[in-house]
Scaffold this motif. Structure first.
Motif, short mmCIF file in Angstrom:
data_model
loop_
_atom_site.label_atom_id
_atom_site.label_comp_id
_atom_site.label_asym_id
_atom_site.label_seq_id
_atom_site.Cartn_x
_atom_site.Cartn_y
_atom_site.Cartn_z
N ALA A 1 0.83 -1.21 0.00
CA ALA A 1 0.00 0.00 0.00
C ALA A 1 0.87 1.26 0.00
N ARG A 2 1.98 1.21 0.77
CA ARG A 2 2.85 2.39 0.81
C ARG A 2 3.53 2.61 -0.53
N THR A 3 4.01 1.54 -1.16
CA THR A 3 4.67 1.66 -2.46
C THR A 3 3.68 2.17 -3.51
N LEU A 4 2.46 1.62 -3.51
CA LEU A 4 1.45 2.08 -4.46
C LEU A 4 1.08 3.54 -4.20
N SER A 5 1.06 3.93 -2.94
CA SER A 5 0.72 5.31 -2.62
C SER A 5 1.77 6.29 -3.14
N VAL A 6 3.05 5.93 -2.98
CA VAL A 6 4.12 6.80 -3.49
C VAL A 6 4.04 6.89 -5.00
N ALA A 7 3.85 5.73 -5.66
CA ALA A 7 3.73 5.73 -7.12
C ALA A 7 2.51 6.53 -7.56
N GLN A 8 1.39 6.36 -6.85
CA GLN A 8 0.18 7.07 -7.22
C GLN A 8 0.28 8.55 -6.90
N MET A 9 1.10 8.93 -5.91
CA MET A 9 1.33 10.34 -5.65
C MET A 9 1.95 11.00 -6.87
N ILE A 10 2.96 10.33 -7.46
CA ILE A 10 3.58 10.84 -8.68
C ILE A 10 2.57 10.77 -9.82
N PHE A 11 1.84 9.66 -9.87
CA PHE A 11 0.83 9.45 -10.91
C PHE A 11 -0.23 10.55 -10.87
N PHE A 12 -0.65 10.97 -9.68
CA PHE A 12 -1.68 11.98 -9.57
C PHE A 12 -1.18 13.38 -9.91
N LEU A 13 0.14 13.56 -9.93
CA LEU A 13 0.67 14.84 -10.40
C LEU A 13 0.46 15.01 -11.90
N VAL A 14 0.33 13.89 -12.62
CA VAL A 14 0.15 13.95 -14.06
C VAL A 14 -1.13 14.70 -14.43
N PRO A 15 -2.30 14.42 -13.80
CA PRO A 15 -3.49 15.19 -14.15
C PRO A 15 -3.35 16.68 -13.90
#
Length: 408
Positions: free
Chosen positions: A138-152
């Motif tokens: 969950a922590r790894t996915l959250s960090v990746a998704q944090m970067i991912f959510f910067l894309v929008p």
């Protein structure tokens, strides 16, 4: 071209960056063309404004359908060759979209883009699950998704910039170029994460067993359903954002900034989740976020009913709602995957199919109800919050806000 094990296991930082880049192919596929929806509608003769939303939902529909394919293939042949093939397919689909002469042709190309990018969701989760589990996952996915959510946040601005130099077709060429860059990264830097001894032969019996295990486990199926509802809220907002900000509030010049503000709220939520999830657990965070989403939706409806809705009240409530959704996504995904980690590829496919197809249904119901006001979206978010709360209540057998050993 497809040489085996091109590099040793990636350092954690590069691994997270790569997973985020794979996720970003899909995020750009959804958001990059948002500033061009009106131009596309005019150029291709789309008479009804709400029909422009199908440019987004056709993509998500293909995205959902494709996920059933890639999990079993990835469990049989490994993650890397499937990712390489589908990234190449995404590049081709982007070129087809750029050359579309009719709206129907564009929707077909968008569905094909979604079909190809479906692998990014399946494989990003499976690749992370190959290396991590539970709260670490969950922590790894959250960090990746944090970067991912910067894309929008950046995507509409990039799309607007591309429109300054050429027609809307440039946007699809840019999508193809980004996917080509991720393809090159995969080919030359990323090793296979699924060892030979863990690969599952393709057979009707093995697929039936994997489908049964995934769908019969209440955590796996239940949290996938919960994720589909919250994802539907995201797609509904994205699909109708251009109409709300530009047509309703007349904020066309600030569209990219306002849209980015709401997306930034999700990025902040994912960052906070990555810092808190190992201490507080996936359940406490996600259940609190769902309760907050319901409360926010009720308050938003009160504001609308009293005639006090404005551009800034909408942005505030939307950003806060997206924060709540951001605190749910990666946690729901981790909890859904935890009991089926031994069939991560196939399970990720089934869960992704449930999440994406359910999201299309939710988003279409909300988006096609758009009537020139924010009321349908606010009602939709309240219904989403209540439905998620009911789903979690059933999955957890009524034991809410109590930690479990499994997944948080």
């Amino acid at each position: 071209m497809n040489r085996p094990d091109p590099a040793p296991e990636l350092h954690r930082h590069e691994f997270v960056a790569f997973v985020a880049a794979v996720m970003a192919v899909n995020a750009l596929g959804v958001d990059l063309m948002l500033p061009a929806l009106a131009d596309i509608g005019r150029d291709l003769g789309v008479g009804t404004a709400n029909h422009r939303q199908w440019i987004v939902t056709a993509y998500v529909l293909g995205f959902g359908a494709g996920q059933l394919i890639y999990g079993p293939l990835a469990d049989r042949f490994g993650r890397r060759p499937i990712l390489i093939a589908t990234l190449a397919g995404f590049v081709a689909a982007s070129i087809f979209a750029a050359g579309s002469a009719t709206f129907d042709a564009l929707l077909g190309a968008r569905a094909l883009q979604g079909l190809m990018s479906a692998s990014t969701r399946v494989l990003s989760v499976a690749i992370v699950r190959d290396r991590f589990s539970g709260r670490q996952m969950a922590r790894t996915l959250s960090v990746a998704q944090m970067i991912f959510f910067l894309v929008p946040i950046l995507a509409p601005t990039i799309g607007q910039g591309l429109l300054a130099f050429g027609p809307w077709r440039f946007i699809f060429y840019a999508l193809g170029a980004f996917a080509a860059a991720v393809l090159a990264w995969t080919m030359w830097r990323v090793p296979e994460t699924l060892p030979q001894e863990r690969r599952v032969p393709l057979s009707f019996a093995s697929l039936t067993r994997s489908y049964r295990l995934t769908l019969s486990n209440r955590f796996s199926a239940g949290y996938a359903m919960a994720a589909s509802l919250t994802f539907g809220g995201i797609i509904a907002f994205v699909a109708s954002a251009q109409q709300i900000f530009v047509d309703e509030f007349g904020a066309g010049g600030r569209f990219t900034l306002l849209f980015g503000t709401c997306a930034f709220a999700m990025a902040c939520a994912s960052f906070a989740n990555s810092r808190l999830v190992e201490r507080l657990g996936t359940r406490l965070i996600s259940q609190t976020a769902v309760a907050a989403l319901i409360g926010l939706s009720v308050m938003h409806l009160v504001v609308i009913a009293t005639g006090a809705e404005s551009l800034w009240s909408y942005v505030l409530f939307q950003a806060l709602s997206m924060t709540c959704i951001g605190l749910c996504g990666s946690n729901f995904g981790a909890m859904a995957m935890e009991p089926v980690g031994h069939i991560a590829g196939t399970a990720s496919s089934i869960q992704g199919f449930i999440t994406s197809i359910g999201a299309v249904l939710v988003a279409s119901a909300i988006g096609q109800s758009y009537d020139g006001t924010t009321y349908p979206l606010a009602v939709g978010y309240l219904c989403i919050g209540i439905a998620v709360a009911a789903t979690v209540f059933v999955v957890e057998s009524g034991q809410l806000f109590r930690p479990r050993l499994m997944a948080g």
